[in-house]
Design a protein around this motif. Structure first.
Motif, PDB file in Angstrom:
ATOM      1  N   THR A  44       0.515  -1.128  -0.176  1.00 53.99           N
ATOM      2  CA  THR A  44      -0.169  -0.089   0.333  1.00 53.99           C
ATOM      3  C   THR A  44       0.865   0.769  -0.378  1.00 53.99           C
ATOM      4  OG1 THR A  44       0.057  -0.095   2.402  1.00 53.99           O
ATOM      5  CG2 THR A  44      -1.337  -0.838   1.558  1.00 53.99           C
ATOM      6  N   PRO A  45       0.851   2.216  -0.821  1.00 53.25           N
ATOM      7  CA  PRO A  45       1.640   3.287  -0.472  1.00 53.25           C
ATOM      8  C   PRO A  45       1.629   4.042   0.867  1.00 53.25           C
ATOM      9  CG  PRO A  45      -0.961   3.425  -2.144  1.00 53.25           C
ATOM     10  CD  PRO A  45      -0.774   2.929  -1.400  1.00 53.25           C
ATOM     11  N   ALA A  46       0.858   3.636   2.179  1.00 56.95           N
ATOM     12  CA  ALA A  46       1.244   4.236   3.418  1.00 56.95           C
ATOM     13  C   ALA A  46       2.272   3.446   4.437  1.00 56.95           C
ATOM     14  CB  ALA A  46      -0.031   3.607   4.026  1.00 56.95           C
ATOM     15  N   GLY A  47       2.225   2.233   3.817  1.00 55.93           N
ATOM     16  CA  GLY A  47       3.520   1.194   3.851  1.00 55.93           C
ATOM     17  C   GLY A  47       3.706   1.107   5.329  1.00 55.93           C
ATOM     18  N   ASP A  48       2.241   0.705   5.661  1.00 57.10           N
ATOM     19  CA  ASP A  48       2.021   0.161   7.116  1.00 57.10           C
ATOM     20  C   ASP A  48       2.275  -2.134   7.444  1.00 57.10           C
ATOM     21  OD1 ASP A  48       1.310   2.884   8.414  1.00 57.10           O
ATOM     22  OD2 ASP A  48      -0.513   2.465   7.737  1.00 57.10           O
ATOM     23  N   GLU A  49       2.709  -2.294   5.942  1.00 54.44           N
ATOM     24  CA  GLU A  49       2.245  -3.638   6.211  1.00 54.44           C
ATOM     25  C   GLU A  49       4.224  -3.593   5.975  1.00 54.44           C
ATOM     26  OE1 GLU A  49       3.087  -2.167   1.809  1.00 54.44           O
ATOM     27  OE2 GLU A  49       1.201  -1.825   3.377  1.00 54.44           O
ATOM     28  N   LEU A  50       4.992  -2.480   6.413  1.00 54.11           N
ATOM     29  CA  LEU A  50       6.189  -3.419   6.317  1.00 54.11           C
ATOM     30  C   LEU A  50       6.414  -2.234   7.922  1.00 54.11           C
ATOM     31  CD1 LEU A  50       7.853  -3.155   2.765  1.00 54.11           C
ATOM     32  CD2 LEU A  50       6.558  -5.309   4.396  1.00 54.11           C
ATOM     33  N   LEU A  51       6.224  -2.093   8.309  1.00 52.94           N
ATOM     34  CA  LEU A  51       6.648  -1.202  10.175  1.00 52.94           C
ATOM     35  C   LEU A  51       6.453  -1.954  10.715  1.00 52.94           C
ATOM     36  CD1 LEU A  51       6.212   1.363  10.875  1.00 52.94           C
ATOM     37  CD2 LEU A  51       4.438   1.538  11.985  1.00 52.94           C
ATOM     38  N   TRP A  97       7.834   3.555  -4.779  1.00 50.89           N
ATOM     39  CA  TRP A  97       5.825   4.486  -4.905  1.00 50.89           C
ATOM     40  C   TRP A  97       6.931   5.576  -6.161  1.00 50.89           C
ATOM     41  CZ3 TRP A  97       1.182   2.590  -5.472  1.00 50.89           C
ATOM     42  CH2 TRP A  97       1.166   1.135  -4.477  1.00 50.89           C
ATOM     43  N   ARG A  98       6.202   6.630  -7.460  1.00 49.88           N
ATOM     44  CA  ARG A  98       7.257   7.232  -7.961  1.00 49.88           C
ATOM     45  C   ARG A  98       5.968   8.913  -7.150  1.00 49.88           C
ATOM     46  NH1 ARG A  98       9.643   7.246 -13.430  1.00 49.88           N
ATOM     47  NH2 ARG A  98      11.031   8.402 -13.739  1.00 49.88           N
ATOM     48  N   SER A  99       5.343   9.076  -7.049  1.00 51.33           N
ATOM     49  CA  SER A  99       4.723   9.803  -6.436  1.00 51.33           C
ATOM     50  C   SER A  99       5.471  10.932  -5.155  1.00 51.33           C
ATOM     51  CB  SER A  99       3.094   9.909  -5.726  1.00 51.33           C
ATOM     52  OG  SER A  99       2.119  10.455  -5.058  1.00 51.33           O
ATOM     53  N   ALA A 100       5.170  12.326  -5.110  1.00 48.79           N
ATOM     54  CA  ALA A 100       5.942  12.995  -4.314  1.00 48.79           C
ATOM     55  C   ALA A 100       4.601  12.391  -2.575  1.00 48.79           C
ATOM     56  CB  ALA A 100       5.977  14.454  -4.821  1.00 48.79           C
ATOM     57  N   ALA A 101       4.061  12.965  -3.053  1.00 52.19           N
ATOM     58  CA  ALA A 101       3.144  13.014  -2.167  1.00 52.19           C
ATOM     59  C   ALA A 101       3.469  11.617  -1.739  1.00 52.19           C
ATOM     60  CB  ALA A 101       1.304  12.877  -2.135  1.00 52.19           C
ATOM     61  N   GLU A 155       6.488  11.894   0.410  1.00 51.44           N
ATOM     62  CA  GLU A 155       6.735  12.696   1.895  1.00 51.44           C
ATOM     63  C   GLU A 155       6.050  12.311   2.770  1.00 51.44           C
ATOM     64  OE1 GLU A 155       4.561  17.616   2.766  1.00 51.44           O
ATOM     65  OE2 GLU A 155       4.493  16.440   1.319  1.00 51.44           O
ATOM     66  N   ARG A 156       5.256  11.068   2.941  1.00 52.22           N
ATOM     67  CA  ARG A 156       4.889   9.890   3.980  1.00 52.22           C
ATOM     68  C   ARG A 156       5.336   9.479   3.965  1.00 52.22           C
ATOM     69  NH1 ARG A 156       2.042   6.483   5.686  1.00 52.22           N
ATOM     70  NH2 ARG A 156       0.641   6.359   7.476  1.00 52.22           N
ATOM     71  N   ASP A 157       6.075   8.966   3.029  1.00 54.48           N
ATOM     72  CA  ASP A 157       7.571   7.596   3.604  1.00 54.48           C
ATOM     73  C   ASP A 157       7.946   8.118   4.577  1.00 54.48           C
ATOM     74  OD1 ASP A 157       8.435   4.614   2.806  1.00 54.48           O
ATOM     75  OD2 ASP A 157       9.856   6.665   2.652  1.00 54.48           O
ATOM     76  N   MET A 158       8.882   9.542   4.153  1.00 56.05           N
ATOM     77  CA  MET A 158      10.137  10.291   4.644  1.00 56.05           C
ATOM     78  C   MET A 158       9.987  10.514   6.252  1.00 56.05           C
ATOM     79  SD  MET A 158      12.460   9.311   3.051  1.00 56.05           S
ATOM     80  CE  MET A 158      13.949  11.174   3.944  1.00 56.05           C
ATOM     81  N   GLU A 159       8.215  11.186   6.187  1.00 60.05           N
ATOM     82  CA  GLU A 159       7.634  11.461   7.450  1.00 60.05           C
ATOM     83  C   GLU A 159       8.100   9.910   8.343  1.00 60.05           C
ATOM     84  OE1 GLU A 159       6.190  13.428  10.440  1.00 60.05           O
ATOM     85  OE2 GLU A 159       7.072  14.049   9.139  1.00 60.05           O
ATOM     86  N   GLN A 160       7.806   8.841   8.194  1.00 59.46           N
ATOM     87  CA  GLN A 160       7.161   8.012   8.883  1.00 59.46           C
ATOM     88  C   GLN A 160       9.485   7.474   9.398  1.00 59.46           C
ATOM     89  OE1 GLN A 160       6.459   3.822   7.300  1.00 59.46           O
ATOM     90  NE2 GLN A 160       4.937   4.054   8.759  1.00 59.46           N
ATOM     91  N   SER A 161       9.774   7.251   8.288  1.00 58.33           N
ATOM     92  CA  SER A 161      11.227   6.924   8.150  1.00 58.33           C
ATOM     93  C   SER A 161      11.965   7.331   8.800  1.00 58.33           C
ATOM     94  CB  SER A 161      11.621   7.600   6.662  1.00 58.33           C
ATOM     95  OG  SER A 161      13.267   6.945   6.788  1.00 58.33           O
ATOM     96  N   THR A 162      12.136   8.580   9.134  1.00 52.67           N
ATOM     97  CA  THR A 162      12.476   9.718   9.550  1.00 52.67           C
ATOM     98  C   THR A 162      11.886   9.965  11.775  1.00 52.67           C
ATOM     99  OG1 THR A 162      11.472  11.789  10.213  1.00 52.67           O
ATOM    100  CG2 THR A 162      12.965  11.453   8.856  1.00 52.67           C
ATOM    101  N   ALA A 171      14.609  16.023  -2.061  1.00 53.33           N
ATOM    102  CA  ALA A 171      13.507  15.577  -1.173  1.00 53.33           C
ATOM    103  C   ALA A 171      13.620  15.104  -0.105  1.00 53.33           C
ATOM    104  CB  ALA A 171      11.764  15.150  -1.434  1.00 53.33           C
ATOM    105  N   ILE A 172      14.714  13.713  -0.190  1.00 55.71           N
ATOM    106  CA  ILE A 172      14.673  13.236   0.544  1.00 55.71           C
ATOM    107  C   ILE A 172      16.182  14.261   1.685  1.00 55.71           C
ATOM    108  CG2 ILE A 172      16.558  10.874   1.371  1.00 55.71           C
ATOM    109  CD1 ILE A 172      15.336   9.794  -0.984  1.00 55.71           C
TER     110      ILE A 172
END
Length: 297
Positions: free
Chosen positions: A174-181, A205-209, A212-219, A236-237
């Motif tokens: 999924t774009p949210a990526g919670d499955e790999l949290l 996922w190529r989408s900038a949006a 952005e969410r992925d980096m929020e979770q990563s950091t 952006a990274i």
């Protein structure tokens, strides 16, 4: 012309951009992207029939990358597949690091360590100077990670893969990526405990949006380095992982305000907002990271 940049030590390498092994245009674009490290890929991004030519191209490209201060590295195939031929072909270019895919056992990494030592000796490369970066792509690799990271002092960083890992787990992407949290959290903890820099999984996922969410979770989790598959993701990274001077000054002001709040017995000055310890701790972390990239300030 790509400008020269100081070569970064492991804890300052924010981005590791993957590019195909036999695509000179992609190599040039990677240098222009500003990524801290480039991973020229002989595994998934290069067909078996294209590997002999790719090895020659990579050996020629690596010195160009190093000349700009970019970390030049290579993902080879598993040793029992084309890995040994990959090493013989690319090591004359003196890659800074070799990525080993599908790392699951200490024996795999010990074999790579031995192969690198032999080639370094034959090519008069400083012994032990080629880093090894295991790529974790399965549940077995993840649960064995603590032991894997102890195999060799060459292992300064470790990478978490995404699509093969998700497939191995049977996870629905999924774009949210919670499955790999959980996998990301477990991976980070194992690396930090071993004193190894964890490279977060790429945002595929190529989408900038979505990025952005992925980096929020990563950091939020604590990652400070990330693998990348789209060159346009690099800026952006870098913004997410590199505090600006304005960020640092705001963080310093918050820490000072929190100190004043504590000195006043917890009383809040008129016109000021209450500052909690988590906010202060976040600000101190930001200041420390700013100093990492600006050591003279």
């Amino acid at each position: 012309m790509t400008p020269h940049r100081p070569r970064r030590p492991p804890h300052q390498r924010r981005t590791w951009l993957f590019v195909p092994g036999n695509d000179d245009t992609a190599h040039a674009a990677a240098l222009r992207s500003g990524a801290d490290a480039i991973v020229v890929d002989l595994e998934e991004m290069t067909s078996p029939q294209g590997r002999p030519d790719a090895r020659r191209r990579i050996a020629a490209f690596l010195p160009r990358a190093q000349a700009t201060g970019t970390i030049g590295s290579v993902r080879i195939n598993k040793l029992e597949h084309d890995g040994y031929a990959d090493l013989e072909g690319v090591m004359p270019g003196q890659p800074r690091a070799i990525f080993l895919p599908h790392a699951e056992s200490a024996a795999q990494l010990a074999a790579l360590d031995s192969a690198l030592a032999d080639i370094e000796r034959r090519l008069d490369i400083p012994p032990g100077s080629t880093e090894m970066i295991p790529v974790i792509e399965s549940a077995k690799g993840l649960v064995n990670l603590g032991a894997l990271l102890q195999v060799s002092p060459r292992i300064t960083c470790c990478m978490l893969a995404v699509e093969d890992l998700a497939a191995n787990l049977g996870a629905r992407r999924t774009p949210a990526g919670d499955e790999l949290l959980y996998a990301r959290s477990r991976f980070l903890i194992e690396c930090v405990a071993a004193g190894c820099v964890p490279l977060d999984l790429p945002c595929t996922w190529r989408s900038a949006a979505v990025l952005e969410r992925d980096m929020e979770q990563s950091t939020q989790l604590g990652f400070a380095s990330k693998s990348v598959v789209y060159p346009e993701h690099v800026p952006a990274i870098h913004r997410a992982l590199t505090p600006s001077e304005a960020d640092m000054r705001a963080a310093r002001a918050l820490v000072e305000a929190h100190c004043a709040q504590q000195d006043n017995g917890g009383a809040v000055a008129p016109g000021s907002a209450w500052i909690d310890y988590p906010e202060r701790n976040n600000a101190k972390q930001l200041i420390s990271r700013y100093k990492l990239f600006n050591p003279t300030e």
